[in-house]
Design a protein around this motif. Structure first.
Motif, PDB file in Angstrom:
ATOM      1  N   ALA A 215       0.831  -1.205   0.000  1.00  0.00           N
ATOM      2  CA  ALA A 215       0.000   0.000   0.000  1.00  0.00           C
ATOM      3  C   ALA A 215       0.865   1.254   0.000  1.00  0.00           C
ATOM      4  O   ALA A 215       0.551   2.243  -0.681  1.00  0.00           O
ATOM      5  CB  ALA A 215      -0.939  -0.001   1.207  1.00  0.00           C
ATOM      6  N   LEU A 216       1.969   1.227   0.743  1.00  0.00           N
ATOM      7  CA  LEU A 216       2.864   2.384   0.780  1.00  0.00           C
ATOM      8  C   LEU A 216       3.558   2.577  -0.563  1.00  0.00           C
ATOM      9  O   LEU A 216       3.663   3.708  -1.060  1.00  0.00           O
ATOM     10  CB  LEU A 216       3.899   2.202   1.891  1.00  0.00           C
ATOM     11  N   VAL A 217       4.030   1.490  -1.155  1.00  0.00           N
ATOM     12  CA  VAL A 217       4.668   1.581  -2.473  1.00  0.00           C
ATOM     13  C   VAL A 217       3.659   2.068  -3.514  1.00  0.00           C
ATOM     14  O   VAL A 217       3.971   2.907  -4.368  1.00  0.00           O
ATOM     15  CB  VAL A 217       5.259   0.217  -2.879  1.00  0.00           C
ATOM     16  N   TRP A 218       2.432   1.536  -3.428  1.00  0.00           N
ATOM     17  CA  TRP A 218       1.381   1.931  -4.375  1.00  0.00           C
ATOM     18  C   TRP A 218       1.086   3.419  -4.289  1.00  0.00           C
ATOM     19  O   TRP A 218       1.004   4.102  -5.322  1.00  0.00           O
ATOM     20  CB  TRP A 218       0.122   1.116  -4.079  1.00  0.00           C
ATOM     21  N   SER A 219       0.921   3.949  -3.089  1.00  0.00           N
ATOM     22  CA  SER A 219       0.591   5.371  -2.943  1.00  0.00           C
ATOM     23  C   SER A 219       1.741   6.254  -3.416  1.00  0.00           C
ATOM     24  O   SER A 219       1.519   7.291  -4.064  1.00  0.00           O
ATOM     25  CB  SER A 219       0.242   5.691  -1.488  1.00  0.00           C
ATOM     26  N   GLY A 220       2.990   5.848  -3.107  1.00  0.00           N
ATOM     27  CA  GLY A 220       4.130   6.632  -3.558  1.00  0.00           C
ATOM     28  C   GLY A 220       4.273   6.642  -5.065  1.00  0.00           C
ATOM     29  O   GLY A 220       4.513   7.689  -5.685  1.00  0.00           O
ATOM     30  N   TRP A 221       4.119   5.463  -5.680  1.00  0.00           N
ATOM     31  CA  TRP A 221       4.231   5.349  -7.132  1.00  0.00           C
ATOM     32  C   TRP A 221       3.082   6.075  -7.817  1.00  0.00           C
ATOM     33  O   TRP A 221       3.278   6.753  -8.836  1.00  0.00           O
ATOM     34  CB  TRP A 221       4.243   3.875  -7.523  1.00  0.00           C
ATOM     35  N   LEU A 222       1.874   5.952  -7.268  1.00  0.00           N
ATOM     36  CA  LEU A 222       0.728   6.643  -7.853  1.00  0.00           C
ATOM     37  C   LEU A 222       0.931   8.151  -7.819  1.00  0.00           C
ATOM     38  O   LEU A 222       0.645   8.844  -8.808  1.00  0.00           O
ATOM     39  CB  LEU A 222      -0.544   6.262  -7.089  1.00  0.00           C
ATOM     40  N   GLY A 223       1.414   8.674  -6.699  1.00  0.00           N
ATOM     41  CA  GLY A 223       1.677  10.108  -6.612  1.00  0.00           C
ATOM     42  C   GLY A 223       2.704  10.557  -7.636  1.00  0.00           C
ATOM     43  O   GLY A 223       2.544  11.600  -8.281  1.00  0.00           O
ATOM     44  N   TRP A 224       3.768   9.759  -7.798  1.00  0.00           N
ATOM     45  CA  TRP A 224       4.783  10.109  -8.791  1.00  0.00           C
ATOM     46  C   TRP A 224       4.202  10.082 -10.200  1.00  0.00           C
ATOM     47  O   TRP A 224       4.465  10.984 -11.008  1.00  0.00           O
ATOM     48  CB  TRP A 224       5.955   9.123  -8.698  1.00  0.00           C
ATOM     49  N   ALA A 225       3.404   9.045 -10.511  1.00  0.00           N
ATOM     50  CA  ALA A 225       2.835   8.910 -11.854  1.00  0.00           C
ATOM     51  C   ALA A 225       1.877  10.053 -12.165  1.00  0.00           C
ATOM     52  O   ALA A 225       1.879  10.593 -13.283  1.00  0.00           O
ATOM     53  CB  ALA A 225       2.124   7.563 -11.992  1.00  0.00           C
ATOM     54  N   LEU A 226       1.050  10.444 -11.201  1.00  0.00           N
ATOM     55  CA  LEU A 226       0.131  11.564 -11.432  1.00  0.00           C
ATOM     56  C   LEU A 226       0.893  12.870 -11.596  1.00  0.00           C
ATOM     57  O   LEU A 226       0.561  13.697 -12.447  1.00  0.00           O
ATOM     58  CB  LEU A 226      -0.858  11.666 -10.270  1.00  0.00           C
TER      59      LEU A 226
END
Length: 240
Positions: A215-226
């Motif tokens: 979940a932490l990796v997902w939120s960090g990667w999602l923020g970077w991608a957006l």
């Protein structure tokens, strides 16, 4: 996607991950030494009273994280464009955020009753309080299951839309689906526990730990991608 939406999505995705880290570490550190309810219920409640300030702060941080999750759902609906799947994604994340906040409110209420009423009670009165607290525990457990269900649907739809539209990195799409699978495994473990059959404690703890890391990796990667999509939009407008 407008740059303002992308900037908002990045900020709230990173805030979601950051709040989860702080709240998770805080509640884990203070909960490690909690004595079991049996055979000494008074000792258990005395420890709860001792760590109540830290528990209270961690519950508030978790609720703030769930507010961020709701905003993430709104941003992703705009990012992927209005469709049946994006609306399902949005509804899943909003439902997960609402149920998650109710989950934390129930935790606060249960712990607050213990802190307020358990000091100085006799053994018999402590047993009565423990019986009432078990009702709270049942509600808390089912709210947790509801959160896992709706959060898994949100990440599943995110992964499917990312892979279908290729608007987010393919790896992030697969990670979203993997996170949904871990949520389902955690939910299955809880359902089996209700039926009297469960994985070992070590296996259950491992599922929780891996799901939290994903979940932490997902939120960090999602923020970077957006945020990266905002940069691409800015470059496109500059060239135009």
């Amino acid at each position: 996607m407008e740059a303002e939406w992308a900037r908002t999505g990045r900020a709230f995705a990173w805030a979601y991950g950051g709040l989860l880290i702080v709240a998770g570490v805080l509640v884990t550190v203070v909960s490690v030494g909690i004595p079991p309810t049996a055979p000494d219920l008074a000792k258990h409640y005395a420890y709860i009273r001792q760590i109540w300030p830290e528990l209270y702060i961690s519950f508030l941080l978790f609720m703030a994280a769930f507010v961020c999750l709701m905003v993430i759902g709104v941003v992703l609906r705009e990012f992927f464009g209005r469709s049946v799947r994006s609306e399902l994604l949005y509804a899943s994340f909003v439902a997960a955020a609402i149920v998650g906040m109710l989950w934390m409110l129930a935790q606060v209420g249960s712990a607050q009753v213990v802190v307020r009423d358990s000091a100085g009670l006799s053994f018999q009165d402590l047993n009565v309080l423990g019986a009432s607290s078990s009702v709270w525990s049942g509600v808390i457990n089912w709210l947790q299951r509801g959160y896992l269900l709706f959060a898994s649907l949100g990440t599943l739809w995110t992964g499917r839309l990312a892979l279908q539209q290729r608007s987010l990195p393919g790896g992030l799409g697969w990670l979203s689906i993997a996170l949904a699978v871990f949520y389902w495994l955690g939910l299955a473990n809880l359902v089996l526990f209700d039926a009297g059959v469960s994985f070992s404690n070590e296996a259950g703890s491992l599922l929780v730990a891996l799901g939290a890391v994903l979940a932490l990796v997902w939120s960090g990667w999602l923020g970077w991608a957006l945020g990266h999509s905002r940069d691409q939009l800015g470059r496109t407008r500059s060239n135009a």
